[in-house]
Design a protein around this motif. Structure first.
Motif, PDB file in Angstrom:
ATOM      1  N   LYS A 154       2.545   2.721  -0.989  1.00 48.32           N
ATOM      2  CA  LYS A 154       2.481   3.377  -2.219  1.00 48.32           C
ATOM      3  C   LYS A 154       2.213   4.990  -2.008  1.00 48.32           C
ATOM      4  O   LYS A 154       2.411   5.506  -0.322  1.00 48.32           O
ATOM      5  CB  LYS A 154       0.201   3.500  -2.552  1.00 48.32           C
ATOM      6  CG  LYS A 154       0.413   2.416  -3.260  1.00 48.32           C
ATOM      7  CD  LYS A 154       0.661   1.917  -4.016  1.00 48.32           C
ATOM      8  CE  LYS A 154       0.222   0.207  -4.449  1.00 48.32           C
ATOM      9  NZ  LYS A 154       0.627  -0.127  -5.864  1.00 48.32           N
ATOM     10  N   GLY A 155       2.672   5.908  -2.979  1.00 48.51           N
ATOM     11  CA  GLY A 155       2.372   7.679  -2.731  1.00 48.51           C
ATOM     12  C   GLY A 155       1.748   8.164  -2.131  1.00 48.51           C
ATOM     13  O   GLY A 155       0.715   7.945  -2.027  1.00 48.51           O
ATOM     14  N   TYR A 215       2.968  -0.165   3.565  1.00 52.31           N
ATOM     15  CA  TYR A 215       1.872   0.980   2.875  1.00 52.31           C
ATOM     16  C   TYR A 215       3.315   0.948   1.241  1.00 52.31           C
ATOM     17  O   TYR A 215       4.294   1.896   1.749  1.00 52.31           O
ATOM     18  CB  TYR A 215       1.288   1.960   3.490  1.00 52.31           C
ATOM     19  CG  TYR A 215       0.921   2.036   1.870  1.00 52.31           C
ATOM     20  CD1 TYR A 215      -1.111   2.073   1.485  1.00 52.31           C
ATOM     21  CD2 TYR A 215       0.588   3.351   1.740  1.00 52.31           C
ATOM     22  CE1 TYR A 215      -1.360   2.620   1.076  1.00 52.31           C
ATOM     23  CE2 TYR A 215       0.112   4.084   0.991  1.00 52.31           C
ATOM     24  CZ  TYR A 215      -1.360   4.077   0.616  1.00 52.31           C
ATOM     25  OH  TYR A 215      -1.775   4.333  -0.415  1.00 52.31           O
ATOM     26  N   ILE A 250      10.468   4.253  -2.410  1.00 49.94           N
ATOM     27  CA  ILE A 250       9.328   3.809  -3.519  1.00 49.94           C
ATOM     28  C   ILE A 250      10.598   2.655  -3.535  1.00 49.94           C
ATOM     29  O   ILE A 250       9.744   1.393  -3.968  1.00 49.94           O
ATOM     30  CB  ILE A 250       9.595   4.696  -4.578  1.00 49.94           C
ATOM     31  CG1 ILE A 250       8.668   3.690  -5.715  1.00 49.94           C
ATOM     32  CG2 ILE A 250      11.051   4.185  -5.566  1.00 49.94           C
ATOM     33  CD1 ILE A 250       8.118   5.060  -6.978  1.00 49.94           C
TER      34      ILE A 250
END
Length: 277
Positions: A119-120, A117, A159
């Motif tokens: 995403k932030g 995963y 990221i």
């Protein structure tokens, strides 16, 4: 009067019952892989012995698929050689093809973080970025926390994907070498190369989006994997890493040797030995 279908089959030497029985056996062996089919088809096939052969990596393995710049690949080669140098016990990283192994991993799902995963939000401590957040005590949170199996937080904390981490890291290695020692990393003597790598290991180098110690950990991890993974993945050329460890490689069975009392030294075999050549 025309012959009945049953009569025609019997006259040709093949009854319907025999035809169905035989075709069922073949289908079981070829398609279904059933027990009876296996017994039937094994009588038609002669098993060829698995024999080890050299150059299991193949010439096509020595080709870059992710790293475009030759300078970046040279830095990777020099760095991995310092982590896994050639000595009296056996070959080093370059001879084992470890840089090509890492290059192929970066081009695949692992390098692109396809199964993470991405995403932030991410943790704000940049030195911890690029790895899983193992400091958070997740085991004490949520329902049934008292009885659930302890697990680290399975959350990638950057990221950047791993291929981007390597690209930035390799170029940062060269930048640090030129800044602190006035020469490209590949032109430094081995002792100074070790100093540069030690700065990354200790987290003393500032990098954007990832901690330098985490980049070093990925570099060290993939270097070791490239030395001992199966040659089909691009490293461990000619199974030389396994030969140093006297590891026999993946084998279907040790049934013929398991009862023997004396130590048996086997020539290693690769997964490629079980494939068509």
């Amino acid at each position: 009067m025309a012959d009945k279908p049953t009569d025609r089959n019997e006259k040709s030497g093949m009854s319907r019952r025999a035809f169905i029985k035989n075709t069922g056996l073949v289908a079981g062996g070829v398609v279904g892989g059933g027990l009876f089919g296996g017994l039937f088809t094994n009588q038609l096939q002669k098993k060829s012995p698995v024999t080890p052969h050299e150059n299991t990596s193949g010439g096509l393995q020595d080709a870059r698929v992710f790293i475009n710049r030759a300078e970046d690949f040279d830095i990777l080669s020099a760095a991995t050689e310092r982590l896994f140098p050639k000595d009296d016990l056996g070959p080093g990283a370059i001879e084992l093809g470890i840089p090509y192994f890492i290059d192929k991993q970066l081009a695949g799902e692992w390098g692109m973080n396809s199964k993470e995963y991405m995403k932030g939000p991410f943790i704000t401590n940049i030195q911890a970025a690029g790895t899983h957040n193992v400091k958070r005590d997740q085991d004490t949170q949520g329902p049934n926390a008292a009885t659930q199996v302890p697990t680290p937080t399975p959350r990638y904390q950057s990221i950047l994907n791993r291929s981007e981490v390597f690209t930035l890291g390799l170029r940062k290695i060269n930048e640090v070498a030129q800044k602190d020692f006035g020469a490209r990393f590949v032109d430094l003597d081995p002792e100074k190369q070790d100093e540069v790598l030690r700065m990354f290991e200790e987290g003393k180098v500032e990098m954007k989006g990832v901690g330098s110690s985490n980049f070093f950990s990925l570099l060290l991890q993939t270097t070791i994997e490239g030395a001992y993974a199966d040659p089909v993945y691009g490293g461990n050329k000619d199974m030389m890493g396994w030969k140093m460890k006297e590891y026999p490689g993946p084998r279907a069975s040790f049934l013929n040797d398991i009862e023997k009392e004396e130590f048996i030294k086997m020539d290693p075999v690769s997964l490629r030995n079980y494939q068509g050549h």
